[in-house]
Design a protein around this motif. Structure first.
Motif, mmCIF file in Angstrom:
data_model
loop_
_atom_site.group_PDB
_atom_site.id
_atom_site.type_symbol
_atom_site.label_atom_id
_atom_site.label_comp_id
_atom_site.label_asym_id
_atom_site.label_seq_id
_atom_site.Cartn_x
_atom_site.Cartn_y
_atom_site.Cartn_z
ATOM 1 N N TYR A 177 0.673 -1.355 0.279
ATOM 2 C CA TYR A 177 -0.477 -0.099 -0.045
ATOM 3 C C TYR A 177 0.886 1.328 0.040
ATOM 4 O O TYR A 177 0.479 1.950 1.235
ATOM 5 C CB TYR A 177 -0.869 -0.589 1.189
ATOM 6 N N PHE B 260 -4.985 -1.305 -5.278
ATOM 7 C CA PHE B 260 -6.952 -1.480 -4.624
ATOM 8 C C PHE B 260 -8.118 -1.053 -4.825
ATOM 9 O O PHE B 260 -8.926 -1.534 -4.649
ATOM 10 C CB PHE B 260 -6.461 -2.159 -3.364
ATOM 11 N N TYR C 282 -14.821 -8.959 -8.336
ATOM 12 C CA TYR C 282 -14.273 -8.458 -6.774
ATOM 13 C C TYR C 282 -15.435 -8.194 -5.981
ATOM 14 O O TYR C 282 -16.236 -6.777 -5.825
ATOM 15 C CB TYR C 282 -13.154 -7.545 -7.152
ATOM 16 N N GLY D 264 -13.986 -4.743 5.376
ATOM 17 C CA GLY D 264 -13.589 -4.854 4.249
ATOM 18 C C GLY D 264 -12.573 -6.475 4.420
ATOM 19 O O GLY D 264 -12.135 -7.099 3.667
ATOM 20 N N SER D 265 -13.037 -6.765 4.994
ATOM 21 C CA SER D 265 -12.575 -8.623 5.592
ATOM 22 C C SER D 265 -10.788 -8.692 5.945
ATOM 23 O O SER D 265 -9.324 -9.606 5.829
ATOM 24 C CB SER D 265 -12.399 -9.487 4.700
ATOM 25 N N THR D 266 -10.517 -7.189 5.578
ATOM 26 C CA THR D 266 -8.353 -6.642 6.307
ATOM 27 C C THR D 266 -7.951 -7.643 7.153
ATOM 28 O O THR D 266 -7.065 -8.295 7.474
ATOM 29 C CB THR D 266 -8.437 -5.766 6.304
ATOM 30 N N ASN E 256 -6.088 -10.729 6.475
ATOM 31 C CA ASN E 256 -5.023 -10.697 5.611
ATOM 32 C C ASN E 256 -4.298 -10.745 6.984
ATOM 33 O O ASN E 256 -3.003 -10.918 6.877
ATOM 34 C CB ASN E 256 -4.453 -9.298 5.421
ATOM 35 N N TYR F 38 -9.553 -13.439 -7.558
ATOM 36 C CA TYR F 38 -8.539 -12.626 -6.986
ATOM 37 C C TYR F 38 -7.566 -13.204 -8.196
ATOM 38 O O TYR F 38 -5.931 -13.143 -8.069
ATOM 39 C CB TYR F 38 -7.821 -13.625 -5.969
ATOM 40 N N THR G 297 -5.130 -7.401 -10.317
ATOM 41 C CA THR G 297 -4.941 -7.766 -8.778
ATOM 42 C C THR G 297 -3.481 -8.617 -9.399
ATOM 43 O O THR G 297 -2.684 -8.001 -7.922
ATOM 44 C CB THR G 297 -5.474 -8.850 -8.421
ATOM 45 N N PHE H 42 -1.237 -5.194 -8.659
ATOM 46 C CA PHE H 42 -1.470 -4.979 -7.305
ATOM 47 C C PHE H 42 -0.073 -5.830 -6.240
ATOM 48 O O PHE H 42 0.546 -5.066 -5.550
ATOM 49 C CB PHE H 42 -3.105 -5.300 -6.308
ATOM 50 N N GLU I 284 0.110 -12.783 0.534
ATOM 51 C CA GLU I 284 -0.830 -11.991 1.008
ATOM 52 C C GLU I 284 -1.351 -13.975 1.263
ATOM 53 O O GLU I 284 -1.556 -14.267 0.882
ATOM 54 C CB GLU I 284 -1.403 -11.414 0.122
ATOM 55 N N SER J 6 -5.589 -14.080 2.658
ATOM 56 C CA SER J 6 -7.314 -13.678 2.605
ATOM 57 C C SER J 6 -7.919 -15.043 2.927
ATOM 58 O O SER J 6 -8.779 -15.667 2.229
ATOM 59 C CB SER J 6 -7.641 -12.753 1.155
HETATM 60 C C1 AVI Z 1 -7.383 -5.615 2.170
HETATM 61 N N1 AVI Z 1 -7.982 -6.675 1.804
HETATM 62 C C2 AVI Z 1 -9.093 -7.155 2.269
HETATM 63 C C3 AVI Z 1 -8.339 -7.241 0.128
HETATM 64 C C4 AVI Z 1 -8.396 -8.967 0.096
HETATM 65 O O1 AVI Z 1 -9.518 -8.873 -0.437
HETATM 66 O O2 AVI Z 1 -8.216 -9.904 0.893
HETATM 67 C C5 AVI Z 1 -6.555 -7.330 -0.970
HETATM 68 C C6 AVI Z 1 -6.282 -8.199 -2.073
HETATM 69 N N2 AVI Z 1 -5.797 -8.670 -2.422
HETATM 70 C C7 AVI Z 1 -6.054 -9.211 -3.591
HETATM 71 N N3 AVI Z 1 -7.154 -8.510 -3.611
HETATM 72 C C8 AVI Z 1 -7.961 -7.628 -2.874
#
Ligand code: AVI
Ligand code: SAH
Length: 319
Positions: free
Chosen positions: A36, A44, A53, A159-161, A164, A204, A211, A214, A279, A281
């Motif tokens: 970020y 994002f 998404y 956002g369900s962060t 992560n 994703y 993505t 990102f 990451e 998720s």
């Molecule tokens: C911020 N977070 C909740 C997103 C997720 O879906 O886990 C980040 C993201 N990674 C890929 N797309 C979005």
């Protein structure tokens, strides 16, 4: 610290030490907080508008349906938001607080400093009378809250962060929130729910490649922040669902044998096909959320659920 060598001009020693540790593990790993910078935050934001998404638009609809009633019921005077980003959905909560005439303070917390200050400036303009006190913090370490907080406060993590963070870190984070809560305060958590795997994987692996961009942006962040020489074109985006851990994993896969240099570290060798996990998720259900809350000293107070909705908004109180 493994792999660290002496360097006279390291600008960001905390980040360097963390990167050294992650890249020396058998499964190389980097924290998703390094996505970020300004460009990553903008990517994002673009992801949230993709047809594949679903989380953002689903959560927005849930907030719009519930917040006016909930804010009136709770009489919330302060909104404290973890990982606020562009605060787009926060406006739904702030509007509902304004509707009760009680909106006094908004504390957006984020690790992305420039994005956070833009968000704060825009909100001050949009909500005259609301005090906006942004806090730059790595929420895996601290919340960095202002001293005076009008109560009751709503702590929101949207956002369900939360997904992560690995479970022990997620519990520590929720326990940090719990420790900052006073009686009467509430915690609002957005969680992505377990569902059809193809739908999750599509979110994703979007067809526009946002993505992937990102994901690769993290390498550009490392180049910029640490003077590393990652070639983003020498890594491929990979995202897949782990049906045992109930989570998406995002990786950057080295497309060839290569050696990357990060000033201050020993050279980092990648074999073709070797990856960096960037990451996880996690996707939840009632039991897994209850277990997190329980471990952090919180209880689920409300979870208005519609079985057709692939996302959850959970209201927590101190246990
Ligand atoms: C911020 N977070 C909740 C997103 C997720 O879906 O886990 C980040 C993201 N990674 C890929 N797309 C979005
Ligand atoms: N809440 C927004 C943004 C989610 S993107 C939404 O629901 O759409 C995740 C946000 O969390 C980004 O703004 C990112 O900068 C922030 N973030 C990620 N890891 C963080 C950390 N360790 N500490 C603080 N903020 C973090």
């Amino acid at each position: 610290m493994p792999n660290l060598v002496r360097s006279p001009a390291v600008q960001n020693p905390g980040m360097l030490a963390e990167v050294a540790l992650g890249l020396s593990a058998p499964q190389k790993e980097l924290s998703p907080k390094y996505f970020y910078d300004q460009r990553g935050s903008e990517l994002f934001e673009a992801i949230t508008r993709l047809p594949e998404y679903y989380p953002t638009r689903t959560e927005r609809a849930l907030l719009s349906g519930w917040m006016p009633e909930l804010m009136a019921q709770l009489g919330t005077r302060t909104l404290i938001e973890l990982g606020a980003g562009n605060a787009e959905k926060s406006r739904i909560i702030l509007d509902a607080m304004r509707g009760t005439g009680l909106a006094e303070l908004y504390v957006p917390i984020d690790v992305s400093a420039t994005f956070l200050s833009q968000t704060a400036a825009t909100l001050r303009h949009e909500y005259p009378g609301l005090v906006v006190e942004p806090a730059i913090a790595d929420i895996s370490v601290e919340l960095n809250l202002p001293r005076r907080i009008p109560r009751p406060a709503l702590f929101a993590f949207l956002g369900s962060t939360i997904g992560n963070f690995y479970p022990p870190a997620a519990i520590r984070l929720l326990a940090r929130v719990r420790a900052a809560m006073e009686p009467g305060d509430r915690f609002l958590l957005g969680v992505d729910l377990r569902k059809d795997i193809a739908r999750v994987e599509a979110a994703y692996n979007d067809s526009q490649g946002l993505t992937a961009a990102f994901n690769k942006n993290m390498l550009r962040v490392l180049n910029h922040e640490l003077g590393a020489d990652f070639d983003p074109d020498a890594f491929a985006h990979r995202a897949f669902y782990d049906t045992v851990a109930h989570r998406i994993e995002m990786h950057l896969v080295s497309t060839r044998d290569q050696v990357v240099s990060v000033p201050g570290l020993e050279p980092i060798a990648f074999a073709a096909g070797e990856s960096i996990r960037t990451e996880i998720s996690t996707k939840y259900d009632r039991e897994s959320v209850a277990a997190l809350f329980d471990a952090a000293g919180l209880r689920i107070e409300a979870w208005p659920r519609d079985p057709a909705t692939p996302f959850g908004l959970v209201l927590g109180a101190r246990a």
